[in-house]
Scaffold this active site. Sequence first.
Site, short mmCIF file in Angstrom:
data_model
loop_
_atom_site.label_atom_id
_atom_site.label_comp_id
_atom_site.label_asym_id
_atom_site.label_seq_id
_atom_site.Cartn_x
_atom_site.Cartn_y
_atom_site.Cartn_z
N ASN A 132 -2.27 0.25 6.63
CA ASN A 132 -1.56 -1.02 7.33
C ASN A 132 -0.43 -1.76 6.78
OD1 ASN A 132 -3.53 -1.77 5.31
ND2 ASN A 132 -4.82 -3.18 7.15
N LYS A 154 0.93 -1.41 0.38
CA LYS A 154 -0.24 -0.01 -0.28
C LYS A 154 0.86 1.68 0.18
CE LYS A 154 -3.77 -2.57 2.27
NZ LYS A 154 -4.66 -2.51 3.39
N HIS A 204 -1.80 -5.65 1.28
CA HIS A 204 -3.20 -6.22 1.43
C HIS A 204 -3.26 -7.53 1.24
CE1 HIS A 204 -7.26 -7.34 -0.20
NE2 HIS A 204 -6.57 -7.46 -1.16
N TYR A 228 -12.93 -2.45 -3.67
CA TYR A 228 -12.73 -2.73 -2.44
C TYR A 228 -14.75 -2.99 -1.63
CZ TYR A 228 -8.15 -2.74 -0.06
OH TYR A 228 -7.15 -2.26 0.57
N GLU A 285 -9.49 -11.45 -7.51
CA GLU A 285 -8.37 -10.93 -7.30
C GLU A 285 -7.12 -10.52 -7.97
OE1 GLU A 285 -7.01 -9.89 -2.77
OE2 GLU A 285 -9.40 -9.48 -2.36
N1 UDP Z 1 -9.77 -0.84 7.10
C1 UDP Z 1 -9.52 0.63 8.15
N2 UDP Z 1 -10.66 0.64 8.78
C2 UDP Z 1 -11.24 -0.39 9.95
C3 UDP Z 1 -10.75 -1.20 8.90
C4 UDP Z 1 -10.41 -2.10 7.24
O1 UDP Z 1 -9.54 1.36 7.83
O2 UDP Z 1 -11.59 -0.62 10.95
C5 UDP Z 1 -8.95 -1.14 6.19
C6 UDP Z 1 -7.44 -1.40 5.55
O3 UDP Z 1 -6.77 -0.82 5.40
C7 UDP Z 1 -8.41 -2.99 6.28
C8 UDP Z 1 -8.68 -3.07 4.96
O4 UDP Z 1 -9.97 -1.57 5.06
O5 UDP Z 1 -6.90 -3.40 5.48
C9 UDP Z 1 -9.94 -3.85 4.17
O6 UDP Z 1 -9.74 -4.56 5.56
P1 UDP Z 1 -10.37 -6.08 5.80
O7 UDP Z 1 -10.92 -6.27 7.28
O8 UDP Z 1 -10.54 -6.92 4.87
O9 UDP Z 1 -9.02 -6.35 6.46
P2 UDP Z 1 -7.46 -7.09 5.56
O10 UDP Z 1 -8.03 -8.50 5.31
O11 UDP Z 1 -6.67 -6.16 5.04
O12 UDP Z 1 -6.96 -7.55 6.95
#
Ligand code: UDP
Length: 134
Positions: free
Chosen positions: A114, A11, A117, A51, A128
């Site tokens: 974070n 990211k 992805h 997304y 994807e």
């Molecule tokens: N995210 C966020 N706030 C939240 C939860 C998720 O900004 O409270 C963002 C974060 O960048 C995350 C992405 O949305 O990586 C997708 O969320 P998911 O729960 O699918 O997490 P991942 O699979 O990336 O661990």
Amino acid sequence: MALERTLSIIKPDAVAKNVIGQIYTRFENAGLKIVAAKFVQLTQAEAEGFYAVHKERPFFKDLVKFMISGPVMIQALEGENAVLKNRELMGATNPKDAAPGTIRADFAESIDANAVHGSDSLENAAIEIKYFFG
Ligand code: UDP
């Protein structure tokens, strides 16, 4: 054990930190092969489409804004149990909860910025990879 492919995105925060190479080394050391890659600036439409499953979530708008805030490195990874292996390398979504030594524990700042992805299932991985690599 099954040979799988999964989609990974480094990211904008991690690209800005100049740690693409360090993250690639973790993939390689875990036996994940980079079988496709591209360094791109996502458009708003591309980020929203990617997304789309999260579009009703309160963080959707900020997530899209973050994902287009700078270039990203997108790759398809191939290896035994690639989907789960990549998720293990990544660590928990919130870096505060991520296990020591994971990518998010080492390189991520917050739950929204974070670092990486990774597809969360084999089914989503196929969707994807198709989304970004056709
Ligand atoms: N995210 C966020 N706030 C939240 C939860 C998720 O900004 O409270 C963002 C974060 O960048 C995350 C992405 O949305 O990586 C997708 O969320 P998911 O729960 O699918 O997490 P991942 O699979 O990336 O661990």
